[in-house]
Design a protein around this motif. Structure first.
Motif, PDB file in Angstrom:
ATOM      1  N   GLU A 137       0.862  -1.174   0.000  1.00 21.35           N
ATOM      2  CA  GLU A 137       0.000   0.000   0.000  1.00 21.35           C
ATOM      3  C   GLU A 137       0.899   1.224   0.000  1.00 21.35           C
ATOM      4  OE1 GLU A 137      -3.691   0.837   2.630  1.00 21.35           O
ATOM      5  OE2 GLU A 137      -2.033   1.899   3.615  1.00 21.35           O
ATOM      6  N   ARG A 138       0.686   2.119  -0.946  1.00 19.51           N
ATOM      7  CA  ARG A 138       1.508   3.330  -1.015  1.00 19.51           C
ATOM      8  C   ARG A 138       1.246   4.202   0.212  1.00 19.51           C
ATOM      9  NH1 ARG A 138       3.638   3.953  -6.255  1.00 19.51           N
ATOM     10  NH2 ARG A 138       2.514   2.791  -7.862  1.00 19.51           N
ATOM     11  N   THR A 139       2.279   4.927   0.590  1.00 19.15           N
ATOM     12  CA  THR A 139       2.139   5.820   1.743  1.00 19.15           C
ATOM     13  C   THR A 139       1.282   7.034   1.413  1.00 19.15           C
ATOM     14  OG1 THR A 139       4.234   6.880   1.114  1.00 19.15           O
ATOM     15  CG2 THR A 139       4.344   5.108   2.738  1.00 19.15           C
ATOM     16  N   ASP A 140       1.033   7.287   0.109  1.00 24.06           N
ATOM     17  CA  ASP A 140       0.224   8.426  -0.311  1.00 24.06           C
ATOM     18  C   ASP A 140      -1.167   8.418   0.313  1.00 24.06           C
ATOM     19  OD1 ASP A 140       2.109   7.356  -2.181  1.00 24.06           O
ATOM     20  OD2 ASP A 140       1.497   8.854  -3.651  1.00 24.06           O
ATOM     21  N   ILE A 141      -1.637   7.238   0.677  1.00 26.29           N
ATOM     22  CA  ILE A 141      -3.024   7.101   1.111  1.00 26.29           C
ATOM     23  C   ILE A 141      -3.284   7.806   2.439  1.00 26.29           C
ATOM     24  CG2 ILE A 141      -2.728   4.939   2.385  1.00 26.29           C
ATOM     25  CD1 ILE A 141      -5.301   3.964   1.064  1.00 26.29           C
ATOM     26  N   GLY A 142      -2.240   7.979   3.242  1.00 29.72           N
ATOM     27  CA  GLY A 142      -2.385   8.747   4.473  1.00 29.72           C
ATOM     28  C   GLY A 142      -2.997   7.951   5.615  1.00 29.72           C
ATOM     29  N   GLU A 143      -3.384   8.673   6.661  1.00 24.67           N
ATOM     30  CA  GLU A 143      -3.869   8.049   7.888  1.00 24.67           C
ATOM     31  C   GLU A 143      -5.272   7.474   7.750  1.00 24.67           C
ATOM     32  OE1 GLU A 143      -3.545  10.899  10.981  1.00 24.67           O
ATOM     33  OE2 GLU A 143      -1.352  11.022  10.892  1.00 24.67           O
TER      34      GLU A 143
ATOM     35  N   GLU B 214      -7.545  -8.000   3.486  1.00 25.56           N
ATOM     36  CA  GLU B 214      -8.247  -7.712   4.746  1.00 25.56           C
ATOM     37  C   GLU B 214      -7.658  -6.501   5.461  1.00 25.56           C
ATOM     38  OE1 GLU B 214     -10.938  -8.882   5.763  1.00 25.56           O
ATOM     39  OE2 GLU B 214     -11.195 -10.692   4.562  1.00 25.56           O
ATOM     40  N   ASP B 215      -6.323  -6.389   5.480  1.00 21.85           N
ATOM     41  CA  ASP B 215      -5.657  -5.313   6.223  1.00 21.85           C
ATOM     42  C   ASP B 215      -4.526  -4.708   5.396  1.00 21.85           C
ATOM     43  OD1 ASP B 215      -7.121  -5.712   8.771  1.00 21.85           O
ATOM     44  OD2 ASP B 215      -6.067  -7.633   8.766  1.00 21.85           O
ATOM     45  N   PRO B 216      -4.847  -4.024   4.317  1.00 21.13           N
ATOM     46  CA  PRO B 216      -3.793  -3.500   3.439  1.00 21.13           C
ATOM     47  C   PRO B 216      -2.900  -2.473   4.114  1.00 21.13           C
ATOM     48  CG  PRO B 216      -5.943  -2.618   2.808  1.00 21.13           C
ATOM     49  CD  PRO B 216      -6.196  -3.695   3.815  1.00 21.13           C
ATOM     50  N   TRP B 217      -3.404  -1.800   5.125  1.00 19.40           N
ATOM     51  CA  TRP B 217      -2.622  -0.757   5.806  1.00 19.40           C
ATOM     52  C   TRP B 217      -1.445  -1.346   6.594  1.00 19.40           C
ATOM     53  CZ3 TRP B 217      -7.909  -1.287   5.962  1.00 19.40           C
ATOM     54  CH2 TRP B 217      -8.425  -2.123   6.968  1.00 19.40           C
ATOM     55  N   MET B 218      -1.403  -2.677   6.696  1.00 14.44           N
ATOM     56  CA  MET B 218      -0.294  -3.321   7.400  1.00 14.44           C
ATOM     57  C   MET B 218       0.903  -3.571   6.487  1.00 14.44           C
ATOM     58  SD  MET B 218      -1.473  -3.600  10.449  1.00 14.44           S
ATOM     59  CE  MET B 218      -0.341  -4.747  11.224  1.00 14.44           C
ATOM     60  N   CYS B 219       0.762  -3.263   5.198  1.00 15.58           N
ATOM     61  CA  CYS B 219       1.816  -3.587   4.219  1.00 15.58           C
ATOM     62  C   CYS B 219       2.245  -2.335   3.461  1.00 15.58           C
ATOM     63  CB  CYS B 219       1.339  -4.648   3.237  1.00 15.58           C
ATOM     64  SG  CYS B 219       0.781  -6.171   4.005  1.00 15.58           S
ATOM     65  N   LYS B 220       2.881  -1.428   4.142  1.00  9.28           N
ATOM     66  CA  LYS B 220       3.321  -0.197   3.501  1.00  9.28           C
ATOM     67  C   LYS B 220       4.445  -0.475   2.503  1.00  9.28           C
ATOM     68  CE  LYS B 220       0.511   2.599   5.618  1.00  9.28           C
ATOM     69  NZ  LYS B 220      -0.592   3.262   4.866  1.00  9.28           N
ATOM     70  N   LEU B 221       4.438   0.302   1.431  1.00 13.34           N
ATOM     71  CA  LEU B 221       5.379   0.096   0.339  1.00 13.34           C
ATOM     72  C   LEU B 221       6.799   0.465   0.753  1.00 13.34           C
ATOM     73  CD1 LEU B 221       5.949  -0.496  -2.665  1.00 13.34           C
ATOM     74  CD2 LEU B 221       5.368   1.889  -3.147  1.00 13.34           C
ATOM     75  N   THR B 222       7.720  -0.450   0.537  1.00 14.54           N
ATOM     76  CA  THR B 222       9.146  -0.178   0.706  1.00 14.54           C
ATOM     77  C   THR B 222       9.876  -0.719  -0.507  1.00 14.54           C
ATOM     78  OG1 THR B 222       9.539  -2.275   1.857  1.00 14.54           O
ATOM     79  CG2 THR B 222       9.040  -0.351   3.228  1.00 14.54           C
TER      80      THR B 222
END
Length: 656
Positions: free
Chosen positions: A34-40, A278-286
């Motif tokens: 998940e790209r960090t662009d998406i924000g909080e 289910e939880d895409p926010w747990m996989c930030k793009l690196t």
């Protein structure tokens, strides 16, 4: 169209030691980000739509009849060769079915929509794709299929109506003038009913009704091609899963390049994808380097690394920019013109654009220098040699000058460039002697198949041809080069951003045994706009330096293959009598180019690198780079236009 019933998959004769869920190539794993662009707000945006690529994502490799039609017997074997993995025990089709069923149902009971966005090139278009899905009974899980590019006179879409029958339709590809997947999905978000006809129903099914007001962050694209996650226009897929690509000897078809497939080598892919949805926010793009050691006969001896060979473009550099001054590519020890004007680069600008990262804190150039100097000596005090092997268009002078400008040249003992006809008159090599002076020479690159793996095998076989320092009297040889006379392939590490460089496409199919793959990415870069195929060690993550250093010290801790699982295929081979019926018969020489019917769009390489040009610069406005005219000592014809096939360096004069 009524779905056909496909005969049940016949059980394969598995031996006990084959009952594994992970292949020896488990390094080929799906990666979700998940790209960090998406924000909080990420955790408040659940996934509602999952869009799959078809070729080398659902299939391992797409092998089709010319018209995309199959008899009952052909359906069984089409399912086998397209979907079933010979590397992992159990039926991959059944695993895909369970995956798609689970993805259709959210953990809180909500329904998700599954769609297919493909660039499959079969003449029968969407119908051919649906027929192959039916052969594996996978079409039942999808609501809509879109096919690129727009084809006049042929429907580019299909959807399931309220009676679960497939119907063709025309998504607005031509009207929207979109062809890149990121652009298509961006347009779809803003024109849902034009792309998903079921939304026009009085009572659409729950998975379709749930798409009302869909946001880009609420969809996931699953694809084997990284370039599909961001378009040249700047549209991005915010959540995506990259399916691993690989080259393999496959069944009766010989060596196939750019294969793929969810779960092709590791059952963990299925759980990884489900957890991500289910939880895409747990996989930030690196973007991190990945290092591996292949299995070889004496790898239990833990042979040390004594030679590190680095690619230059997008490995040491972030993206390669060259100045206009013709002497930069034709003379050693270049110095900028004291009458520097706006039309050319200063040394500070060359360092900034080539080496410094705007994505991390601190000086990337200094971090690179510290890592390279540290790699010159092992923890136990043994010396190591560092060299560069590059395809750079402008040749050895330009590479050396750029390294000297950045203060990195003294970390290396030799530079080798693959030959290029347009570089006639420019040497293909340079080496640093015992007192630190650089001298050009001609390594035997013209006598070797032009692939990095082949070249490194020759370096090992005759190191003195590649390190002229070894021809000096022993007392005057640099200590770190002396050991090259006792070199073996196991002592070599290649660091490169191109996966294809680790295994040759020559007849011998030579391999590099130890290597580090530098992450590639597309990104808006400084004032250059969006650049594709960027790279660079540590460009996004400082952990790259430690990862590479750790690998070089203990490469055996980064296994590529396991002795517990043989490479032989586990499933039955395709009956030779069937192959001609399907139009897939392997030619006698096992070449992939003859009668094997593989969709060519599946094998397409990435788009050429975008010109490394600043916006509003003279080169950008004129559409050209520097022309290196003949000098007194060289009859030089360097490419003057960015994007030359096979090129890596790009010219970018500064803005006026």
């Amino acid at each position: 169209m009524k779905p056909k019933q496909t005969p049940a998959l016949q059980p394969a004769d598995h031996h006990p030691h084959h009952e594994v869920t992970r292949t020896s190539h488990s390094v080929f794993r799906l990666r979700c980000c998940e790209r960090t662009d998406i924000g909080e707000a990420s955790s408040q945006l659940p996934v509602k739509l999952i869009v799959f690529d078809f070729d080398e994502t659902l299939t391992l490799v797409t092998l089709m009849s010319e018209d995309g039609q199959y008899t009952t017997e052909q359906e069984y074997w089409a399912r086998e060769v397209n979907f079933e993995s010979p590397w992992v025990a159990g039926s991959r089709v059944e695993k895909l079915k369970r995956l798609l069923e689970d993805l259709s149902n959210g953990k809180n009971g909500e329904k998700r929509c599954l769609a297919l966005l493909t660039r499959n090139g079969n003449a029968n278009g969407v119908v051919a794709v649906l027929n192959l899905l039916r052969a594996a009974q996978l079409d039942l899980f999808f609501s809509v299929v879109w096919a690129l590019p727009y084809r006049p006179g042929r429907s580019c879409g299909a959807f399931r109506d309220d009676k679960m029958r497939w119907r063709s339709f025309d998504p607005p590809l031509r009207r929207a003038m979109v062809d890149h997947k990121a652009d298509v999905l961006t347009h779809m978000i803003n024109n849902l009913k034009a792309w998903i006809p079921q939304l026009e129903l009085a009572k659409p099914p729950p998975e379709i009704a749930n798409l009302a007001g869909l946001k880009m962050a609420e969809l996931v694209l699953v694809d084997d091609q990284r370039a599909n996650f961001q378009s040249p226009a700047g549209n991005k897929i915010v959540r995506f899963c990259k399916v691993a690509r690989y080259d393999a000897v496959y069944r009766d078809f010989g060596l196939l390049h750019d294969m793929g497939g969810i779960g092709a080598h590791d059952d963990a892919d299925y759980d990884t994808l489900k957890r991500f949805v289910e939880d895409p926010w747990m996989c930030k793009l690196t973007y991190q380097v990945r290092c591996q050691e292949r299995e070889f006969d004496n790898n239990d001896q833990h042979l040390p690394v004594t030679l590190l060979v680095f690619d230059f473009d997008e490995t040491l550099t972030m993206a390669t920019f060259m100045p206009l001054d013709k002497e930069f590519a034709t003379h050693m020890n270049w110095q900028p013109d004291p009458e520097h004007t706006e039309d050319d680069w200063s040394e500070e600008e060359l360092i900034e654009y080539n080496f410094e990262s705007p994505y991390v804190d601190g000086s990337r150039t200094e971090k690179l220098k510290a890592m390279l100097k540290g790699l010159q000596t092992s923890k136990d005090g043994a010396p190591r040699t560092l060299a560069i092997l590059t395809k750079n268009d402008f040749g050895v002078y330009a590479v050396l000058n750029l390294l000297q400008v950045a203060g990195l040249a003294d970390c290396f003992s030799a530079i080798w460039t693959l030959p290029l006809a347009s570089r006639k008159g420019i040497p293909n090599g340079a080496y640093r002697d015992a007192i630190g002076q650089w001298t050009t020479f001609e390594p035997p690159v013209n006598d070797v198949y032009p692939h990095k793996a082949d070249i490194l095998h020759k370096v090992v076989a005759k190191p003195a041809d590649w390190f002229p320092q070894l021809k000096s009297p022993p007392a005057s040889r640099p200590q770190h080069v002396e050991q090259m006379s006792r070199l073996s392939l196991e002592n070599v590490v290649l660091v490169d951003d191109e996966r294809a460089n680790f295994r040759s496409d020559s007849a011998e199919q030579l391999k590099v045994l130890r290597y580090c793959k530098v992450a590639r990415y597309d990104e808006v870069y400084r004032d250059c706009g969006t650049l594709n195929q960027m790279g660079g060690i540590g460009a996004h993550n400082d952990s790259d330096y430690a990862s590479l250093t750790s690998f070089v010290e203990h490469p055996w801790d980064f296994p590529y293959e396991s002795a517990n699982c043989p490479e032989e295929a586990m499933l039955p081979r395709v009956p030779p009598t069937f192959l001609p019926k399907l139009g897939m018969g392997p030619p006698p020489d096992k070449s992939r180019n003859a009668s094997l019917t593989r969709d060519k769009s599946s094998e397409a390489s990435e788009a050429p690198k975008a010109p490394r040009v600043r916006r509003n610069s003279r080169a950008a406005l004129e559409g050209q780079g520097p022309s290196l005219a003949d000098s007194n000592n060289h009859a030089t014809a360097i490419p003057t236009l960015p994007g030359v096939p096979g090129s890596e360096a790009r010219v970018a004069p500064p803005a006026k």
